[in-house]
Design a protein around this motif. Structure first.
Motif, PDB file in Angstrom:
ATOM      1  N   ASN A 170      42.451 -31.506   7.119  1.00  0.00           N
ATOM      2  CA  ASN A 170      43.469 -31.709   8.147  1.00  0.00           C
ATOM      3  C   ASN A 170      44.582 -32.582   7.577  1.00  0.00           C
ATOM      4  O   ASN A 170      44.327 -33.687   7.082  1.00  0.00           O
ATOM      5  CB  ASN A 170      42.849 -32.367   9.382  1.00  0.00           C
ATOM      6  N   ILE A 171      45.795 -32.067   7.617  1.00  0.00           N
ATOM      7  CA  ILE A 171      46.932 -32.746   6.998  1.00  0.00           C
ATOM      8  C   ILE A 171      47.983 -33.033   8.058  1.00  0.00           C
ATOM      9  O   ILE A 171      48.416 -32.132   8.789  1.00  0.00           O
ATOM     10  CB  ILE A 171      47.527 -31.880   5.874  1.00  0.00           C
ATOM     11  N   LEU A 172      48.378 -34.286   8.164  1.00  0.00           N
ATOM     12  CA  LEU A 172      49.429 -34.693   9.087  1.00  0.00           C
ATOM     13  C   LEU A 172      50.779 -34.365   8.461  1.00  0.00           C
ATOM     14  O   LEU A 172      51.099 -34.829   7.364  1.00  0.00           O
ATOM     15  CB  LEU A 172      49.324 -36.188   9.384  1.00  0.00           C
ATOM     16  N   LEU A 173      51.573 -33.556   9.125  1.00  0.00           N
ATOM     17  CA  LEU A 173      52.886 -33.140   8.632  1.00  0.00           C
ATOM     18  C   LEU A 173      53.958 -33.773   9.514  1.00  0.00           C
ATOM     19  O   LEU A 173      54.059 -33.471  10.706  1.00  0.00           O
ATOM     20  CB  LEU A 173      52.998 -31.619   8.663  1.00  0.00           C
ATOM     21  N   LEU A 174      54.744 -34.647   8.908  1.00  0.00           N
ATOM     22  CA  LEU A 174      55.784 -35.367   9.644  1.00  0.00           C
ATOM     23  C   LEU A 174      57.161 -34.959   9.125  1.00  0.00           C
ATOM     24  O   LEU A 174      57.393 -34.919   7.910  1.00  0.00           O
ATOM     25  CB  LEU A 174      55.627 -36.887   9.465  1.00  0.00           C
ATOM     26  N   GLY A 175      58.059 -34.657  10.049  1.00  0.00           N
ATOM     27  CA  GLY A 175      59.457 -34.442   9.694  1.00  0.00           C
ATOM     28  C   GLY A 175      60.228 -35.686  10.052  1.00  0.00           C
ATOM     29  O   GLY A 175      60.491 -35.944  11.230  1.00  0.00           O
ATOM     30  N   GLY A 176      60.569 -36.498   9.071  1.00  0.00           N
ATOM     31  CA  GLY A 176      61.210 -37.784   9.323  1.00  0.00           C
ATOM     32  C   GLY A 176      62.696 -37.634   9.518  1.00  0.00           C
ATOM     33  O   GLY A 176      63.373 -36.942   8.755  1.00  0.00           O
ATOM     34  N   ASP A 177      63.236 -38.296  10.545  1.00  0.00           N
ATOM     35  CA  ASP A 177      64.658 -38.200  10.857  1.00  0.00           C
ATOM     36  C   ASP A 177      65.231 -39.610  10.912  1.00  0.00           C
ATOM     37  O   ASP A 177      65.199 -40.261  11.952  1.00  0.00           O
ATOM     38  CB  ASP A 177      64.860 -37.483  12.194  1.00  0.00           C
ATOM     39  N   ALA A 178      65.744 -40.076   9.772  1.00  0.00           N
ATOM     40  CA  ALA A 178      66.313 -41.425   9.703  1.00  0.00           C
ATOM     41  C   ALA A 178      67.825 -41.341   9.862  1.00  0.00           C
ATOM     42  O   ALA A 178      68.602 -41.591   8.949  1.00  0.00           O
ATOM     43  CB  ALA A 178      65.949 -42.094   8.386  1.00  0.00           C
ATOM     44  N   GLY A 179      68.277 -40.925  11.015  1.00  0.00           N
ATOM     45  CA  GLY A 179      69.700 -40.715  11.251  1.00  0.00           C
ATOM     46  C   GLY A 179      70.466 -42.018  11.371  1.00  0.00           C
ATOM     47  O   GLY A 179      69.904 -43.100  11.545  1.00  0.00           O
ATOM     48  N   PRO A 180      71.826 -41.950  11.311  1.00  0.00           N
ATOM     49  CA  PRO A 180      72.642 -43.159  11.381  1.00  0.00           C
ATOM     50  C   PRO A 180      72.580 -43.845  12.733  1.00  0.00           C
ATOM     51  O   PRO A 180      72.930 -45.016  12.849  1.00  0.00           O
ATOM     52  CB  PRO A 180      74.066 -42.631  11.099  1.00  0.00           C
ATOM     53  N   ASP A 181      72.136 -43.107  13.765  1.00  0.00           N
ATOM     54  CA  ASP A 181      72.081 -43.699  15.103  1.00  0.00           C
ATOM     55  C   ASP A 181      70.711 -44.261  15.425  1.00  0.00           C
ATOM     56  O   ASP A 181      70.428 -44.590  16.563  1.00  0.00           O
ATOM     57  CB  ASP A 181      72.469 -42.648  16.156  1.00  0.00           C
ATOM     58  N   ARG A 182      69.839 -44.384  14.395  1.00  0.00           N
ATOM     59  CA  ARG A 182      68.470 -44.809  14.671  1.00  0.00           C
ATOM     60  C   ARG A 182      68.114 -46.038  13.848  1.00  0.00           C
ATOM     61  O   ARG A 182      68.559 -46.195  12.706  1.00  0.00           O
ATOM     62  CB  ARG A 182      67.484 -43.688  14.346  1.00  0.00           C
ATOM     63  N   ASP A 183      67.306 -46.889  14.435  1.00  0.00           N
ATOM     64  CA  ASP A 183      66.805 -48.078  13.757  1.00  0.00           C
ATOM     65  C   ASP A 183      65.526 -47.692  13.017  1.00  0.00           C
ATOM     66  O   ASP A 183      64.437 -47.681  13.582  1.00  0.00           O
ATOM     67  CB  ASP A 183      66.533 -49.180  14.777  1.00  0.00           C
ATOM     68  N   GLY A 184      65.674 -47.360  11.750  1.00  0.00           N
ATOM     69  CA  GLY A 184      64.522 -46.913  10.971  1.00  0.00           C
ATOM     70  C   GLY A 184      64.244 -45.437  11.182  1.00  0.00           C
ATOM     71  O   GLY A 184      64.939 -44.736  11.916  1.00  0.00           O
ATOM     72  N   LEU A 185      63.208 -44.972  10.532  1.00  0.00           N
ATOM     73  CA  LEU A 185      62.830 -43.559  10.624  1.00  0.00           C
ATOM     74  C   LEU A 185      61.993 -43.320  11.871  1.00  0.00           C
ATOM     75  O   LEU A 185      61.163 -44.140  12.237  1.00  0.00           O
ATOM     76  CB  LEU A 185      62.053 -43.164   9.365  1.00  0.00           C
ATOM     77  N   ARG A 186      62.225 -42.176  12.514  1.00  0.00           N
ATOM     78  CA  ARG A 186      61.402 -41.764  13.643  1.00  0.00           C
ATOM     79  C   ARG A 186      61.044 -40.293  13.443  1.00  0.00           C
ATOM     80  O   ARG A 186      61.941 -39.470  13.252  1.00  0.00           O
ATOM     81  CB  ARG A 186      62.154 -41.949  14.959  1.00  0.00           C
ATOM     82  N   PRO A 187      59.767 -39.950  13.456  1.00  0.00           N
ATOM     83  CA  PRO A 187      59.385 -38.549  13.213  1.00  0.00           C
ATOM     84  C   PRO A 187      60.026 -37.614  14.229  1.00  0.00           C
ATOM     85  O   PRO A 187      59.857 -37.771  15.435  1.00  0.00           O
ATOM     86  CB  PRO A 187      57.862 -38.574  13.351  1.00  0.00           C
ATOM     87  N   ASP A 188      60.781 -36.639  13.729  1.00  0.00           N
ATOM     88  CA  ASP A 188      61.427 -35.670  14.594  1.00  0.00           C
ATOM     89  C   ASP A 188      60.501 -34.504  14.907  1.00  0.00           C
ATOM     90  O   ASP A 188      60.657 -33.840  15.915  1.00  0.00           O
ATOM     91  CB  ASP A 188      62.700 -35.153  13.916  1.00  0.00           C
TER      92      ASP A 188
END
Length: 453
Positions: A170-188
């Motif tokens: 089982n593999i956790l697949l995260l799409g990270g979205d560290a956009g300019p409007d966000r404080d740090g990365l948040r998985p999209d």
């Protein structure tokens, strides 16, 4: 030397026809069996060395072929390991030099000036083409091996391997979205890919990023939120949803997972792993984080992806997802990285569940596009993009096994586990027993008919 070989070693220099025929034989022999030309017509010492090298390579290729047929994981492990790749690169570089020397010596032994004039440029051109093909292929192979070694070292860590649990990885697949409007990365996007360790059958479980009251597997977050994430007194960030866990742990309390970095991970990723395990009831051995900001480079490196659009989807002209530049109309579309990223992320007149479906479409399209021929032909660009886009804790020692398993996976349809309202999943008031039962039902092996009595 026997009389049969005399026209090769001691030809009639005054007969252009004999010398032309001899030249063709030498060029063909040098290509078919490097070293044989020197044994027959030149330095036997050099020829014997060339033949030993040739037969050694043939023997190694036969052994590798037999082992691949019987135990493919062994061969794949060797060629997905930095040491094995460097050894292959060195071997190919040596053979490139040997073949270059033998070909140039063959061209000397041909004695073009003694051949029929009209045949001379043809013989020289064929010799050059064959030399470039053979030596160039070996040299390019050495280059690919060193590039692959650098790519693997930058993405995959050296560490212990994990066994399958209940016959699955089982593999956790995260799409990270560290956009300019966000404080740090948040998985999209958040998914768990569950793969049968024997058959390669893969099931993709898309986790809604707005799940609330998320439970955790045993660990620091389970101790902090025993009733679920933010269920009692809220949390440390503005929204207590699944995709906020990464931000809270990474920015507010990284000390919860002090060993994460040394183990090739990050505190936020480990928090997401505990959450995904709590939601699904599965043991998650590894994670893969894809940086969505660099995602388009990987798609471009692969030459784009083909996606069937079910309904109109907009491409936005700004990062606020409000201004529409144009629309993808329904039908088969070939997308470059920029458009594939917008297709996956678009929020205009859509829901998170629609986005989950589109993101899964893009992921499957990338898998389809990442066939061996396409990856090899664009390897430098793919490796360069991949090293910037992908982060994982899958160890190099598992790559051979997973490569072999992936070859089985590509032959089977990917199953989807839909955690959507139509399946009684309400993200604002989720019943995690229902969610786990949906997952277990989807992952259960197909029932077989009982044998006749």
């Amino acid at each position: 030397m026997t009389s049969a070989s005399s026209p090769i070693r001691r030809p009639d220099l005054g007969s252009p026809q004999v010398m032309t025929k001899r030249a063709w034989w030498l060029v063909v022999l040098n290509f078919v069996l490097p070293g044989s030309v020197q044994v027959l017509a030149g330095s036997r010492r050099l020829g014997r060395f060339g033949l030993r090298m040739t037969f050694t390579l043939i023997t190694l290729a036969v052994i590798a072929g037999v082992v691949y047929v019987l135990w493919p994981t062994v061969v794949l492990t060797v060629f997905t390991n930095s040491i094995g790749l460097w050894a292959a690169a060195l071997l190919l570089a040596v053979y490139a030099v040997v073949w270059l020397v033998l070909t140039l010596d063959t061209l000397r032994l041909v004695r073009l000036v003694r051949a029929v004039p009209r045949s001379r440029p043809v013989i020289a051109a064929l010799t050059t083409v064959l030399m470039v093909a053979v030596v160039g292929t070996a040299g390019y192979g050495a280059y690919l091996a060193t590039t692959a070694s650098g790519f693997l070292s930058s993405v995959f860590m050296a560490g212990p391997t994990e066994p399958p649990v209940d016959g699955r990885y089982n593999i956790l697949l995260l799409g990270g979205d560290a956009g300019p409007d966000r404080d740090g990365l948040r998985p999209d996007s958040i998914s768990v890919v569950s793969i049968d360790a024997e058959t390669g059958q893969a099931s993709m479980i898309g986790l809604p990023r707005n799940l609330e009251d998320v439970p955790f597997s045993p660990g620091p977050l389970a101790d902090l939120y025993p009733e679920g994430y933010g269920a009692i007194d809220g949390c440390e960030v503005d929204a207590c949803m699944l995709n906020s866990i990464f931000t809270e742990v990474e920015l507010k309390s990284p000390e919860m997972y002090p060993k994460a970095v040394d183990q090739g991970s990050e505190p936020g990723i480990e928090g997401m792993r505990d959450a995904a395990q709590g939601v699904t009831g599965l043991t998650i051995q590894y994670y893969v984080l894809i940086d969505m900001q660099g995602f388009s480079d990987l798609v471009d490196a692969l030459g784009g992806v083909d996606i069937t659009v079910d309904h109109r989807v907009p491409v936005h002209s700004d990062d606020t997802f409000t201004k529409v530049a144009f629309w993808f109309e329904p039908g088969r579309q070939h997308m470059d990285g920029y458009h594939a990223l917008w297709y996956a992320r678009s929020r205009h007149d859509t829901s998170d569940y629609d986005r989950m479906v589109r993101q899964r479409q893009v992921q499957e399209a990338i898998l389809a596009q990442a066939n061996p021929a396409n990856v090899l032909s664009k390897f430098q660009a793919v490796a360069s993009a991949g090293s910037q886009v992908v982060k994982t804790d899958i160890p190099q020692g598992m790559l051979g096994y997973f490569t072999n398993l992936a070859s089985k996976t590509k032959k089977l349809p990917i199953k989807s586990v839909e955690l959507v309202p139509d399946n009684n999943v309400d993200p604002e008031n989720p019943d995690y027993d229902v969610i786990r039962s949906l997952i277990q039902e989807a992952l259960a092996p197909p029932a077989t008919d009982a044998p006749a009595q």
